[in-house]
Design an enzyme around this catalytic site. Structure first.
Site, PDB file in Angstrom:
ATOM      1  N   ARG A   1      75.926 -11.517 -12.514  1.00  0.00           N
ATOM      2  CA  ARG A   1      76.012 -10.047 -12.501  1.00  0.00           C
ATOM      3  C   ARG A   1      75.033  -9.553 -11.445  1.00  0.00           C
ATOM      4  NH1 ARG A   1      71.133  -9.440 -12.837  1.00  0.00           N
ATOM      5  NH2 ARG A   1      71.541  -7.215 -12.990  1.00  0.00           N
ATOM      6  N   GLY A   2      75.099  -8.223 -11.208  1.00  0.00           N
ATOM      7  CA  GLY A   2      74.312  -7.656 -10.107  1.00  0.00           C
ATOM      8  C   GLY A   2      75.225  -7.590  -8.891  1.00  0.00           C
ATOM      9  N   ALA A   3      75.251  -6.408  -8.237  1.00  0.00           N
ATOM     10  CA  ALA A   3      76.272  -6.154  -7.216  1.00  0.00           C
ATOM     11  C   ALA A   3      76.362  -7.231  -6.116  1.00  0.00           C
ATOM     12  CB  ALA A   3      76.054  -4.761  -6.625  1.00  0.00           C
TER      13      ALA A   3
ATOM     14  N   GLN B   1      69.161  -6.425 -19.458  1.00  0.00           N
ATOM     15  CA  GLN B   1      68.861  -7.087 -18.179  1.00  0.00           C
ATOM     16  C   GLN B   1      67.395  -6.895 -17.782  1.00  0.00           C
ATOM     17  OE1 GLN B   1      71.515  -5.203 -18.809  1.00  0.00           O
ATOM     18  NE2 GLN B   1      73.249  -5.674 -17.526  1.00  0.00           N
TER      19      GLN B   1
ATOM     20  N   ASP C   1      74.875  -0.049  -7.314  1.00  0.00           N
ATOM     21  CA  ASP C   1      76.167  -0.750  -7.347  1.00  0.00           C
ATOM     22  C   ASP C   1      77.157  -0.179  -6.347  1.00  0.00           C
ATOM     23  OD1 ASP C   1      74.963  -1.222 -10.210  1.00  0.00           O
ATOM     24  OD2 ASP C   1      76.403  -2.819  -9.756  1.00  0.00           O
TER      25      ASP C   1
ATOM     26  N   LYS D   1      73.089   1.005 -12.947  1.00  0.00           N
ATOM     27  CA  LYS D   1      73.111   0.729 -14.385  1.00  0.00           C
ATOM     28  C   LYS D   1      72.908   1.990 -15.227  1.00  0.00           C
ATOM     29  CE  LYS D   1      73.865  -2.299 -16.060  1.00  0.00           C
ATOM     30  NZ  LYS D   1      75.259  -2.507 -16.557  1.00  0.00           N
TER      31      LYS D   1
HETATM   32  O1  MRU Z   1      76.007  -4.691 -15.129  1.00  0.00           O
HETATM   33  P1  MRU Z   1      75.101  -5.371 -14.140  1.00  0.00           P
HETATM   34  O2  MRU Z   1      74.024  -6.177 -14.763  1.00  0.00           O
HETATM   35  O3  MRU Z   1      75.893  -6.138 -13.104  1.00  0.00           O
HETATM   36  O4  MRU Z   1      74.411  -4.151 -13.373  1.00  0.00           O
HETATM   37  C1  MRU Z   1      73.483  -4.425 -12.358  1.00  0.00           C
HETATM   38  C2  MRU Z   1      72.864  -3.216 -11.778  1.00  0.00           C
HETATM   39  O5  MRU Z   1      73.158  -2.106 -12.151  1.00  0.00           O
HETATM   40  C3  MRU Z   1      71.947  -3.445 -10.617  1.00  0.00           C
HETATM   41  O6  MRU Z   1      70.942  -2.483 -10.592  1.00  0.00           O
HETATM   42  C4  MRU Z   1      72.754  -3.352  -9.308  1.00  0.00           C
HETATM   43  O7  MRU Z   1      73.870  -4.187  -9.358  1.00  0.00           O
HETATM   44  C5  MRU Z   1      71.933  -3.695  -8.121  1.00  0.00           C
HETATM   45  S1  MRU Z   1      71.557  -5.414  -8.036  1.00  0.00           S
HETATM   46  C6  MRU Z   1      70.707  -5.693  -6.601  1.00  0.00           C
END
Ligand code: MRU
Length: 348
Positions: free
Chosen positions: A44-46, A194, A235, A246
């Protein structure tokens, strides 16, 4: 801890749902397994999702034999569609798949093997480039953070959310590496924690002074003057500077604005979506109600309790003090400054 490991014939995905108590890699041999691990948020994470999807396309390219290039391209088209359907909000997923498509859809390929070789090269480039982008973000972002500052961050925008180093945590890491005395508050980030499970682990592993708070404590901390800056990831950033991140990010931005605390967003150019005029057009993922009815898999309410579970929210550009990108620290008006960054990228 690395979010992803490419072996040449498989993608090893660190199962982030098991952290911090277990470090377990899932070995994906076919693209469908990559799609499933993105959906389940094992990765996970963009930026990490984008890189995983790019390797998913390489696995798709290797997992079946094709005599005709057109059949091979048809199969990659299907794989792209399946990977696109995994999560809707982070634009990095679509950005990486488009980048892979610009390779496999070229008209003048002579053999399937040539395409496979080029796709693998492209996925590795996306992965390696992300680490460099994050380091650049860290270097530029640390200039905004005074020595002795306390930063509040939300969710996890660290090495685990990217190919390495992180965006918001990249800024924090760069401050720490440069010798600045900084402290961090990490909000736990319900429903999937997270912040508690990932951000705290990453920062403690690096010896960075971090304190965990629950999501509802941020306002009280700010009122007491305990937060000097908020730094979060993104994201998707729309052309006018509105930022999807998030769920809970918007509340922090409102609180920071009220308390006159700078609110920074750190993200690479791959998170900017110039096709969307404003954040209103960003699709917000809604996830399984079970995530809210339970904590770390343990039920906390009856299973028929009605739930609303949006995974992201949109922070309007007016609440954002600066967007820290790999190309520079952008200030309002974001319509202009974001356009400039994207133009520079196309010219490179
Ligand atoms: O649902 P997730 O855990 O994928 O959400 C992640 C986030 O919101 C992060 O802040 C975002 O992806 C940036 S990661 C560098």
């Amino acid at each position: 801890m690395e979010s992803l490991k490419w072996t040449g014939s498989s993608l090893k995905v660190l199962d982030q749902t098991k952290l911090p108590f277990k470090i377990e890699y899932i070995e994906c041999m076919i693209y469908e397994e990559v799609a499933s691990s993105i959906k389940k948020m094992q990765v996970r994470g963009a930026p990490a999702i984008g890189a995983a999807a790019a390797f998913g396309i390489v696995l798709a390219a290797k997992q079946r034999q094709f005599a005709k290039i057109s059949d091979f391209q048809k199969f990659l088209h299907e794989a792209t569609h399946v990977l696109q359907k995994t999560r809707p909000t982070a634009v990095n997923l679509f950005w990486a798949l488009d980048r892979m498509k610009s390779v496999w859809s070229l008209k003048n390929w002579e053999t399937v093997q040539d395409i496979i070789t080029a796709l693998e090269k492209e996925a590795i480039a996306i992965f390696k480039e992300d680490i460099e982008l994050n380091k650049a973000i860290g270097k530029l972002g640390m200039e905004l953070v005074p020595d002795g500052a306390t930063i509040l961050t939300h969710c996890n925008a660290g090495a685990l959310a990217t190919a390495g180093f992180g965006t918001a945590l990249g800024v924090i890491r760069a401050c720490h590496k440069s010798g600045k005395e900084i402290a961090v508050y990490a909000s736990e980030t319900r429903p999937l924690l997270q912040g508690a499970r990932l951000t705290v682990t990453e920062l403690m592993n690096d010896g960075i002074n971090v304190t965990l708070i629950t999501d509802n404590m941020a306002g009280y901390l700010m009122k007491q003057g305990k937060v000097d800056a908020v730094v979060v990831g993104a994201d998707r950033i729309a052309a006018n500077g509105d930022v999807a991140n998030k769920i809970g990010t918007y509340s922090l931005a409102v609180l920071a604005n009220y308390h006159e605390i700078p609110f920074y967003v750190a993200a690479p150019y791959s998170t900017i979506d110039m096709t969307l005029h404003s954040g209103k057009e960003i699709i917000i993922e809604e996830r399984d109600p079970l995530e809210v009815r339970s904590i770390s898999g343990n039920p906390v309410v009856a299973d028929d309790v009605p739930v609303y579970n949006p995974a992201f929210d949109v922070t309007p550009h007016s609440l954002i003090s600066a967007i820290i990108t790999d190309k520079g620290v952008l200030r309002p008006p974001y319509e202009q400054t974001l356009k400039q960054v994207i133009k520079e990228d196309k010219n490179e």
